[in-house]
Every structure is written in structure tokens, then in C-alpha cells.
Write a protein that holds these residues in place. Structure first.
Motif, PDB file in Angstrom:
ATOM      1  N   SER A   1       0.705  -1.203  -0.035  1.00  0.00           N
ATOM      2  CA  SER A   1      -0.066   0.125  -0.113  1.00  0.00           C
ATOM      3  C   SER A   1       0.883   1.261  -0.008  1.00  0.00           C
ATOM      4  N   LEU A   2       0.284   2.412  -0.384  1.00  0.00           N
ATOM      5  CA  LEU A   2       0.944   3.589  -0.615  1.00  0.00           C
ATOM      6  C   LEU A   2       1.588   4.128   0.989  1.00  0.00           C
ATOM      7  N   THR A   3       2.621   4.741   0.925  1.00  0.00           N
ATOM      8  CA  THR A   3       3.183   5.308   1.930  1.00  0.00           C
ATOM      9  C   THR A   3       2.641   6.730   2.180  1.00  0.00           C
ATOM     10  N   GLY A   4       2.847   7.387   3.283  1.00  0.00           N
ATOM     11  CA  GLY A   4       2.058   8.917   3.395  1.00  0.00           C
ATOM     12  C   GLY A   4       3.064   9.649   2.289  1.00  0.00           C
ATOM     13  N   GLY A   5       4.404   9.322   2.188  1.00  0.00           N
ATOM     14  CA  GLY A   5       5.236  10.274   1.132  1.00  0.00           C
ATOM     15  C   GLY A   5       4.724   9.779  -0.313  1.00  0.00           C
ATOM     16  N   MET A   6       4.149   8.699  -0.640  1.00  0.00           N
ATOM     17  CA  MET A   6       3.575   8.542  -1.918  1.00  0.00           C
ATOM     18  C   MET A   6       2.407   9.248  -2.216  1.00  0.00           C
ATOM     19  N   LYS A   7       1.661   9.184  -1.133  1.00  0.00           N
ATOM     20  CA  LYS A   7       0.233   9.992  -1.233  1.00  0.00           C
ATOM     21  C   LYS A   7       0.314  11.494  -1.543  1.00  0.00           C
ATOM     22  N   LYS A   8       1.717  12.048  -0.962  1.00  0.00           N
ATOM     23  CA  LYS A   8       1.753  13.386  -0.963  1.00  0.00           C
ATOM     24  C   LYS A   8       2.400  13.663  -2.556  1.00  0.00           C
ATOM     25  N   LYS A   9       3.275  12.681  -3.123  1.00  0.00           N
ATOM     26  CA  LYS A   9       3.709  12.743  -4.192  1.00  0.00           C
ATOM     27  C   LYS A   9       2.640  12.747  -5.249  1.00  0.00           C
ATOM     28  N   LEU A  10       1.534  11.896  -5.199  1.00  0.00           N
ATOM     29  CA  LEU A  10       0.276  11.764  -5.912  1.00  0.00           C
ATOM     30  C   LEU A  10      -0.535  13.355  -5.806  1.00  0.00           C
ATOM     31  N   TRP A  11      -0.341  13.922  -4.772  1.00  0.00           N
ATOM     32  CA  TRP A  11      -1.147  15.299  -4.479  1.00  0.00           C
ATOM     33  C   TRP A  11      -0.370  16.243  -5.296  1.00  0.00           C
ATOM     34  N   MET A  12       1.010  16.136  -5.018  1.00  0.00           N
ATOM     35  CA  MET A  12       1.799  17.021  -5.916  1.00  0.00           C
ATOM     36  C   MET A  12       1.666  16.905  -7.348  1.00  0.00           C
ATOM     37  N   HIS A  13       1.584  15.926  -7.792  1.00  0.00           N
ATOM     38  CA  HIS A  13       1.433  15.610  -9.414  1.00  0.00           C
ATOM     39  C   HIS A  13      -0.083  16.314  -9.663  1.00  0.00           C
ATOM     40  N   ILE A  14      -1.144  16.078  -8.754  1.00  0.00           N
ATOM     41  CA  ILE A  14      -2.378  16.707  -9.255  1.00  0.00           C
ATOM     42  C   ILE A  14      -2.085  18.289  -9.208  1.00  0.00           C
ATOM     43  N   LYS A  15      -1.341  18.786  -8.181  1.00  0.00           N
ATOM     44  CA  LYS A  15      -1.104  20.366  -8.192  1.00  0.00           C
ATOM     45  C   LYS A  15      -0.554  20.825  -9.248  1.00  0.00           C
ATOM     46  N   SER A  16       0.287  19.950 -10.027  1.00  0.00           N
ATOM     47  CA  SER A  16       1.301  20.507 -11.111  1.00  0.00           C
ATOM     48  C   SER A  16       0.387  20.771 -12.425  1.00  0.00           C
ATOM     49  N   HIS A  17      -0.945  19.865 -12.457  1.00  0.00           N
ATOM     50  CA  HIS A  17      -2.017  19.967 -13.555  1.00  0.00           C
ATOM     51  C   HIS A  17      -3.191  20.939 -13.163  1.00  0.00           C
ATOM     52  N   TRP A  18      -3.305  20.959 -11.959  1.00  0.00           N
ATOM     53  CA  TRP A  18      -4.594  21.627 -11.626  1.00  0.00           C
ATOM     54  C   TRP A  18      -4.407  23.061 -11.001  1.00  0.00           C
ATOM     55  N   ASP A  19      -4.895  24.200 -11.090  1.00  0.00           N
ATOM     56  CA  ASP A  19      -5.045  25.410 -10.400  1.00  0.00           C
ATOM     57  C   ASP A  19      -5.944  25.577  -9.318  1.00  0.00           C
ATOM     58  N   ASP A  20      -7.103  25.069  -9.613  1.00  0.00           N
ATOM     59  CA  ASP A  20      -8.284  25.352  -8.406  1.00  0.00           C
ATOM     60  C   ASP A  20      -8.000  24.325  -7.423  1.00  0.00           C
ATOM     61  N   ASP A  21      -8.024  24.727  -6.343  1.00  0.00           N
ATOM     62  CA  ASP A  21      -7.907  23.799  -5.100  1.00  0.00           C
ATOM     63  C   ASP A  21      -9.191  22.889  -4.954  1.00  0.00           C
TER      64      ASP A  21
ATOM     65  N   THR B   1     -10.844  21.751  -7.345  1.00  0.00           N
ATOM     66  CA  THR B   1     -10.869  20.662  -8.352  1.00  0.00           C
ATOM     67  C   THR B   1      -9.659  19.729  -7.875  1.00  0.00           C
ATOM     68  N   ARG B   2      -8.467  20.472  -7.467  1.00  0.00           N
ATOM     69  CA  ARG B   2      -7.605  19.185  -6.879  1.00  0.00           C
ATOM     70  C   ARG B   2      -8.099  18.389  -6.024  1.00  0.00           C
ATOM     71  N   LYS B   3      -8.754  18.751  -5.136  1.00  0.00           N
ATOM     72  CA  LYS B   3      -9.631  17.774  -4.169  1.00  0.00           C
ATOM     73  C   LYS B   3     -10.303  16.821  -4.652  1.00  0.00           C
ATOM     74  N   ASP B   4     -11.255  17.200  -5.559  1.00  0.00           N
ATOM     75  CA  ASP B   4     -12.283  16.413  -6.533  1.00  0.00           C
ATOM     76  C   ASP B   4     -11.278  15.119  -7.430  1.00  0.00           C
ATOM     77  N   ILE B   5     -10.222  15.835  -7.823  1.00  0.00           N
ATOM     78  CA  ILE B   5      -9.494  14.758  -8.639  1.00  0.00           C
ATOM     79  C   ILE B   5      -8.870  13.544  -7.762  1.00  0.00           C
ATOM     80  N   TYR B   6      -8.158  14.134  -6.635  1.00  0.00           N
ATOM     81  CA  TYR B   6      -7.641  13.300  -5.588  1.00  0.00           C
ATOM     82  C   TYR B   6      -8.817  12.409  -4.935  1.00  0.00           C
ATOM     83  N   GLU B   7      -9.865  12.692  -4.618  1.00  0.00           N
ATOM     84  CA  GLU B   7     -10.768  11.665  -4.237  1.00  0.00           C
ATOM     85  C   GLU B   7     -11.128  10.735  -5.594  1.00  0.00           C
TER      86      GLU B   7
END
Length: 249
Positions: A176-196, A198-204
Motif C-alpha cells: 500500500s502507498l506510504t504517506g510520502g507517496m500519497k503526497k507525491k500523488l497530491w503534488m502531481h495533481i497540483k502540477s496539473h490543476w490550479d483550482d484547489d 478541483t484538486r481535491k475532487d481529482i484526488y478523491e
């Protein structure tokens, strides 16, 4: 580790900064104090509560300065708990007064949660002043600078250093993903989306499509990242699209 242990776990020396509190009477040494950087505090809160499980706010203190409130909620039996708030304040600093005050207030509020509290157990650390810049200490920290002079960063004792358990290095059987990998996924989303929002929607959505609740198999991680990129490209070509694309099998 339980939530309390996760919050109180020691940080890597790279996440610790030292500040001069005062100089000795003869001016030959300085008393220095250790603090956790704000970046490390935010990363710790992300790891423990997830990026959406904590928040902070600031307001003016009773006699000037700033007060920071940090709120967090843990999930129990996959159900979100109530928000719990802890706060503390600090005076504005002499350099970049407001920014420094915000940073100091958040660090003190984080201590209320146990983050970096172990640093208060360090004994007085005196560092000698010298004209030439000394080499980094054995823990890789560069020398400090104060009023035209240099001083060596003290080395942290073994009890103030993270263990492998603190770092949460996954075992080979852990899929399973570690906390650091979850953060990496979140940062990947941030690099593609400007609206916060929308970022949360994409993450979920990523966890809904590729995960199981708030966990995800490491084997699905790259698929989730690819889906994020493809979703971003499609939204730019078709900005009025209302449904997110399903992953290609």
C-alpha cells in the motif's frame, strides 16, 4: 505507530533549523535553539491526517503578534471525526515581521499537537564563534552565520534522530502507498490543476477509481498518475466536460 507517536516522531536533521538566542558575555560563543521547519510540519500533518484532514487559521494576538490555530480530525472506522483545535501565538519577528510571525506562531501551535516537542528536551547548546566557515557537521548541516561570524551547527543526540520505524520505510510485503507517496500523488495533481477545489475532487476520484477507501496499492499508483495527466489534457481540450474520464483498461 499510533497517531500520537506519528506526530511526536523525531525529524531528519535536514528538517531542523537552528537560531541564535543570545551571545555569551565574552562574545566567543552563541546559545542556539532548534526548531522544526514549517515545511516539515506541514508534511507531517499531511502524512498523519491527509492533506484534507487538517487546516490552520491566524488572528491577531491580545498584545500584538499573531496566534495560529491548527485544527485536525482523524478518521475512526472510516468515519471522519470532529474537528479538534489547538492554538499558540508568537510576536512578529524583526526580519520580515509578518511572515516571521506567521511562521513562528504555526511552529508553536504545532508543538501543542506534539510536533517537534522533543526538541525542548535538548540541553543548552553553545556554539563557538569563528571567522572562517567550518565544514558541515557529521549530520550534513551547514554552519550558521551571525553578525559576520560563523558557528558550527550542534549535532543532534541519537534519541532526537528518526528511526527506520519513524521514517516508515515500507517492507517488501507492504503493497500500500506510504504517506510520502500519497503526497507525491497530491503534488502531481497540483502540477496539473490550479483550482484547489478541483484538486481535491481529482484526488478523491483517483482513490475512488484506483484505490480502496483511503488506501491504494502501489501497483495502481502509476495508473493513477497517468489518469491524472490524461484527465488534465482532456479538460483543457474540452473545458465544458462535466464527467471525468474513466480509466482505460
Amino acid at each position: 505507530m499510533n497517531t500520537t507517536q506519528q506526530l511526536q516522531a523525531p525529524f531528519h536533521p535536514n528538517d531542523i533549523e537552528w537560531r541564535v538566542q543570545r551571545a555569551s558575555r565574552d562574545g566567543g560563543s552563541v546559545l542556539v535553539l532548534a526548531y522544526v521547519t514549517n515545511r516539515a510540519i506541514m508534511a507531517r500533518l499531511d502524512e498523519v491526517f491527509s492533506p484534507f484532514g487538517w487546516q490552520n487559521s491566524f488572528h491577531e494576538g491580545p498584545q500584538g503578534g499573531l496566534v495560529c490555530k491548527i485544527g485536525a480530525r482523524a478518521n475512526f472506522n472510516n468515519e471522519p471525526g470532529e474537528w479538534v483545535w489547538k492554538e499558540d501565538g508568537a510576536e512578529n519577528t524583526q526580519v520580515e515581521a509578518v511572515k516571521g510571525g506567521l511562521s513562528s506562531a504555526m511552529k508553536r501551535a504545532a508543538v501543542q499537537w506534539g510536533v517537534g516537542r522533543y526538541l525542548y528536551n535538548l540541553t543548552d547548546n553553545w556554539a563557538k564563534i569563528q571567522d572562517s566557515k567550518p565544514a558541515p557537521n557529521s549530520q550534513g548541516q551547514q554552519a550558521g552565520y551571525h553578525k559576520g561570524k560563523y558557528w558550527s551547527i550542534p549535532e543532534l543526540p541519537s534519541w532526537a534522530l528518526p528511526t527506520l520505524e519513524d521514517i516508515k520505510v515500507p517492507e517488501t510485503k507492504d503493497t500500500s502507498l506510504t504517506g510520502g507517496m500519497k503526497k507525491k500523488l497530491w503534488m502531481h495533481i497540483k502540477s496539473h490543476w490550479d483550482d484547489d477545489r478541483t484538486r481535491k475532487d481529482i484526488y478523491e476520484q483517483a482513490f475512488s477509481l484506483f484505490g480502496n477507501g483511503d488506501t491504494m496499492e502501489i501497483s495502481e499508483f502509476e495508473k493513477a498518475c497517468t489518469w491524472v495527466s490524461e484527465t488534465s489534457k482532456k479538460s483543457k481540450k474540452d473545458p465544458i466536460a462535466k464527467k471525468l474520464p474513466q480509466p482505460s483498461v
